[in-house]
Motif scaffolding. Structure first.
Motif, PDB file in Angstrom:
ATOM      1  N   LYS A 143     -16.580 -19.573  66.240  1.00  0.00           N
ATOM      2  CA  LYS A 143     -16.747 -18.670  65.103  1.00  0.00           C
ATOM      3  C   LYS A 143     -16.516 -19.369  63.759  1.00  0.00           C
ATOM      4  N   ASN A 144     -15.822 -20.537  63.780  1.00  0.00           N
ATOM      5  CA  ASN A 144     -15.542 -21.264  62.537  1.00  0.00           C
ATOM      6  C   ASN A 144     -15.845 -22.761  62.709  1.00  0.00           C
ATOM      7  N   PRO A 145     -17.127 -23.118  62.904  1.00  0.00           N
ATOM      8  CA  PRO A 145     -17.506 -24.489  63.283  1.00  0.00           C
ATOM      9  C   PRO A 145     -17.116 -25.566  62.280  1.00  0.00           C
ATOM     10  N   VAL A 146     -17.160 -25.281  60.978  1.00  0.00           N
ATOM     11  CA  VAL A 146     -16.848 -26.297  59.969  1.00  0.00           C
ATOM     12  C   VAL A 146     -15.368 -26.678  60.044  1.00  0.00           C
ATOM     13  N   ALA A 147     -14.503 -25.684  60.080  1.00  0.00           N
ATOM     14  CA  ALA A 147     -13.067 -25.956  60.211  1.00  0.00           C
ATOM     15  C   ALA A 147     -12.771 -26.595  61.571  1.00  0.00           C
ATOM     16  N   PHE A 148     -13.454 -26.136  62.618  1.00  0.00           N
ATOM     17  CA  PHE A 148     -13.260 -26.683  63.966  1.00  0.00           C
ATOM     18  C   PHE A 148     -13.595 -28.178  64.009  1.00  0.00           C
ATOM     19  N   ALA A 149     -14.663 -28.579  63.304  1.00  0.00           N
ATOM     20  CA  ALA A 149     -15.079 -29.982  63.294  1.00  0.00           C
ATOM     21  C   ALA A 149     -13.984 -30.869  62.707  1.00  0.00           C
ATOM     22  N   LEU A 150     -13.329 -30.409  61.671  1.00  0.00           N
ATOM     23  CA  LEU A 150     -12.264 -31.196  61.050  1.00  0.00           C
ATOM     24  C   LEU A 150     -11.009 -31.233  61.921  1.00  0.00           C
ATOM     25  N   GLN A 151     -10.742 -30.123  62.606  1.00  0.00           N
ATOM     26  CA  GLN A 151      -9.616 -30.111  63.541  1.00  0.00           C
ATOM     27  C   GLN A 151      -9.898 -31.055  64.712  1.00  0.00           C
ATOM     28  N   TYR A 152     -11.160 -31.162  65.078  1.00  0.00           N
ATOM     29  CA  TYR A 152     -11.585 -32.017  66.186  1.00  0.00           C
ATOM     30  C   TYR A 152     -11.250 -33.486  65.910  1.00  0.00           C
ATOM     31  N   VAL A 153     -11.325 -33.882  64.624  1.00  0.00           N
ATOM     32  CA  VAL A 153     -10.994 -35.270  64.258  1.00  0.00           C
ATOM     33  C   VAL A 153      -9.611 -35.344  63.599  1.00  0.00           C
ATOM     34  N   ASP A 164      -6.438 -31.763  59.991  1.00  0.00           N
ATOM     35  CA  ASP A 164      -6.026 -30.368  59.857  1.00  0.00           C
ATOM     36  C   ASP A 164      -5.773 -29.965  58.409  1.00  0.00           C
ATOM     37  N   TRP A 165      -5.324 -30.908  57.594  1.00  0.00           N
ATOM     38  CA  TRP A 165      -5.048 -30.567  56.189  1.00  0.00           C
ATOM     39  C   TRP A 165      -6.324 -30.136  55.472  1.00  0.00           C
ATOM     40  N   VAL A 166      -7.450 -30.801  55.792  1.00  0.00           N
ATOM     41  CA  VAL A 166      -8.732 -30.417  55.184  1.00  0.00           C
ATOM     42  C   VAL A 166      -9.233 -29.117  55.814  1.00  0.00           C
ATOM     43  N   ALA A 167      -8.986 -28.950  57.113  1.00  0.00           N
ATOM     44  CA  ALA A 167      -9.429 -27.727  57.805  1.00  0.00           C
ATOM     45  C   ALA A 167      -8.826 -26.497  57.145  1.00  0.00           C
ATOM     46  N   GLY A 168      -7.573 -26.620  56.686  1.00  0.00           N
ATOM     47  CA  GLY A 168      -6.940 -25.495  55.986  1.00  0.00           C
ATOM     48  C   GLY A 168      -7.680 -25.141  54.710  1.00  0.00           C
ATOM     49  N   ILE A 175     -10.812 -25.812  54.137  1.00  0.00           N
ATOM     50  CA  ILE A 175     -12.117 -25.290  54.554  1.00  0.00           C
ATOM     51  C   ILE A 175     -12.008 -23.802  54.869  1.00  0.00           C
ATOM     52  N   SER A 176     -10.965 -23.423  55.596  1.00  0.00           N
ATOM     53  CA  SER A 176     -10.781 -22.010  55.941  1.00  0.00           C
ATOM     54  C   SER A 176     -10.610 -21.162  54.683  1.00  0.00           C
ATOM     55  N   LEU A 177      -9.810 -21.675  53.743  1.00  0.00           N
ATOM     56  CA  LEU A 177      -9.617 -20.944  52.490  1.00  0.00           C
ATOM     57  C   LEU A 177     -10.923 -20.871  51.700  1.00  0.00           C
ATOM     58  N   GLY A 178     -11.644 -22.013  51.624  1.00  0.00           N
ATOM     59  CA  GLY A 178     -12.926 -22.030  50.917  1.00  0.00           C
ATOM     60  C   GLY A 178     -13.952 -21.135  51.573  1.00  0.00           C
ATOM     61  N   ALA A 179     -13.934 -21.113  52.909  1.00  0.00           N
ATOM     62  CA  ALA A 179     -14.868 -20.255  53.637  1.00  0.00           C
ATOM     63  C   ALA A 179     -14.588 -18.788  53.345  1.00  0.00           C
ATOM     64  N   ILE A 180     -13.323 -18.439  53.285  1.00  0.00           N
ATOM     65  CA  ILE A 180     -12.963 -17.051  52.997  1.00  0.00           C
ATOM     66  C   ILE A 180     -13.453 -16.656  51.609  1.00  0.00           C
ATOM     67  N   LEU A 181     -13.205 -17.532  50.620  1.00  0.00           N
ATOM     68  CA  LEU A 181     -13.679 -17.244  49.262  1.00  0.00           C
ATOM     69  C   LEU A 181     -15.207 -17.237  49.227  1.00  0.00           C
ATOM     70  N   GLY A 182     -15.813 -18.221  49.928  1.00  0.00           N
ATOM     71  CA  GLY A 182     -17.267 -18.324  49.934  1.00  0.00           C
ATOM     72  C   GLY A 182     -17.935 -17.119  50.552  1.00  0.00           C
ATOM     73  N   ILE A 183     -17.410 -16.702  51.687  1.00  0.00           N
ATOM     74  CA  ILE A 183     -17.997 -15.550  52.367  1.00  0.00           C
ATOM     75  C   ILE A 183     -17.750 -14.276  51.567  1.00  0.00           C
ATOM     76  N   THR A 184     -16.634 -14.251  50.813  1.00  0.00           N
ATOM     77  CA  THR A 184     -16.361 -13.094  49.956  1.00  0.00           C
ATOM     78  C   THR A 184     -17.437 -12.949  48.889  1.00  0.00           C
TER      79      THR A 184
END
Length: 474
Positions: A286-296, A299-303, A305-314
């Motif tokens: 459900k959150n592939p962009v953040a998942f990709a960063l967690q995969y490598v 995690d600091w960038v994934a956080g 990304i999640s915040l940016g995604a929330i603002l972006g989707i808003t």
């Protein structure tokens, strides 16, 4: 029964300057930000993973290019109409002037489906990222309240999706200038987050993940293009703002084409890096962009990304509900829907009642209908609208060649025909269940028109008055 009575462009322009018109407060920067705000959201932060895993694989980049081409041709057609007929209602209004009332209603009903379901799908994606952010702080909502009804997973209603829709609806009723200002701030943050993903992610790309490049063949690329087409939905919402723009003849083409160009470049870069970091078959999350960063293990960038995604989707949600409310306002003002939906608040100069009714309905869909069903139906509605607008450009060039046009589509009829062909091809690649769902909606729309809209439209009332006058004279 005059089913194809037309509203003249001069009448539409006069109507947009009446006492019941909207506040003209937007410029080219606001429109570009509205476009980028509407386009970059659920498509890039949510659907990229599904499209790569199930349809296109690493060739997702070609799916984005194919969808982007269809949008470029359609965007040129929208730009000509929006600068020539700067009135609320987008493709619905253009069709009223070009094809007549019945076709306009069909397209308006189709756009209600597009914006309504797009808003619901976006709210569902927002909920996924918001819950991911909460889980980072150790906060977990009850399973039953985390997603739309799914007895297998034990979910019943997506409460966060419902709440964000109602919050956005409240914001939109406060005024277009305030909404546009907040949107611009969130869009700038969103672009910064996407660029952060590109800069950090490119260092972890492994070319081996791009092989095989086309695991599902060209059919997979086409199906992926039909799916990620949802990621481009939004630039047409810019045209719904035409009546609230200070200089629409200049600003509308800049807003529509500019926002589409910015987003296409970012989409291609993100899809290439995403499939280069993670094997494509692992991206069905459900959150592939953040998942990709967690995969490598970034995690600091994934956080971020999640915040940016929330603002972006808003911002996507804001522009989609905005577009829906302006569409309903335009249809209601023409009498095809109850007049209460086009009543304008004297203080905020917004269609407050129509906006609240729109928001409540969207929130119910977001809370109870699964995301994948919403996205496919939205794509169908959008492609149908793009095709109609493209045909309209050809027709209007023939029927009103001397009409003053601030922006002209080049190479007519070649560009509009290319738009029609690309959109038709993508339509044919949508699931059969989507066609069935759209047909049901289409039939329901005809029932509403013939039982209410046809006899209550403004043009119908004018026809009755003219008939009464003629009878008195005779």
């Amino acid at each position: 029964m005059n089913l194809f009575r037309k509203k003249s462009i001069s009448t539409l322009l006069t109507q947009s300057k009446s006492k019941n018109s909207l506040n003209k407060a937007l410029g080219p920067f606001d429109l570009t930000m509205l476009g980028v705000g509407a386009i970059i959201g659920t498509g890039i932060f949510v659907l990229t993973g599904v499209a790569a895993a199930k349809h296109a694989g690493p060739a997702l980049i070609l799916s984005f290019i194919l969808s982007g081409l269809a949008c470029v041709f359609a965007a040129l057609c929208y730009s000509e109409f929006a600068s020539t007929v700067p009135v609320s209602g987008s493709a619905y209004t253009y069709s009223y002037a070009t094809f007549g009332e019945l076709i306009a209603w069909i397209l308006g009903w189709d756009l209600i489906l597009e914006y309504g379901l797009a808003s619901s799908a976006v709210a569902s994606g927002w909920s996924g990222y918001f819950q991911g952010l909460l889980s980072g702080f150790g906060i977990h909502l009850p399973t039953a309240l985390t997603s739309a009804y799914n007895p297998v997973k034990g979910t019943f209603v997506d409460v966060p999706a419902i709440l964000i829709v109602l919050l956005i609806t409240f914001l939109l009723t406060r005024g277009v200038r305030e909404s546009a200002r907040l949107n611009s701030i969130m869009v700038i943050i969103k672009i910064a987050v996407v660029l952060l993903f590109i800069v950090v992610g490119v260092k972890f790309v492994k070319p081996v993940n791009w092989s095989p490049f086309m695991p599902f063949g060209f059919h997979g690329i086409a199906t992926g293009a039909a799916t990620v087409f949802f990621a481009y939905i939004g630039f047409d919402a810019v045209s719904t703002a035409a009546e609230e723009v200070k200089n629409p003849q200049r600003s509308m083409p800049i807003g529509i084409i500019g926002s589409l160009a910015i987003c296409t470049v970012l989409y291609i870069a993100v899809s290439a890096i995403l499939t280069g970091i993670v094997p494509y078959h692992m991206l069905d999350v459900k959150n592939p962009v953040a998942f990709a960063l967690q995969y490598v293990h970034q995690d600091w960038v994934a956080g971020f990304i999640s915040l940016g995604a929330i603002l972006g989707i808003t911002t996507v949600l804001l522009v989609m509900i905005y577009g829906q409310s302006r569409l309903v306002y335009a249809i209601s003002r023409d009498g095809l829907l109850p007049k209460v939906l086009s009543s304008v608040n004297a203080k905020t100069k917004t269609p407050a009642v129509g906006t609240w009714i729109t928001g409540i309905i969207v929130s119910l869909f977001a809370g109870f209908v699964p995301l994948d069903k919403l996205a496919d139906l939205t794509n169908f509605g959008t492609l149908f609208a793009f095709m109609t607008v493209s045909v309209g450009i050809i027709v209007l060039r023939k029927t009103q060649p001397d009409l003053q046009r601030a922006f002209k589509v080049p190479f007519v009829p070649v560009i509009p025909i290319l738009s029609i062909l690309f959109c038709a091809y993508l339509l044919l690649n949508l699931p059969s269940t989507t066609w069935i769902g759209f047909c049901v909606w289409f039939v329901l729309g005809l029932i509403v028109y013939f039982t209410y809209g046809h006899k209550n439209s403004e043009l119908a009332q004018q026809d009755l008055q003219a008939h009464a006058v003629n009878e008195k004279v005779s």
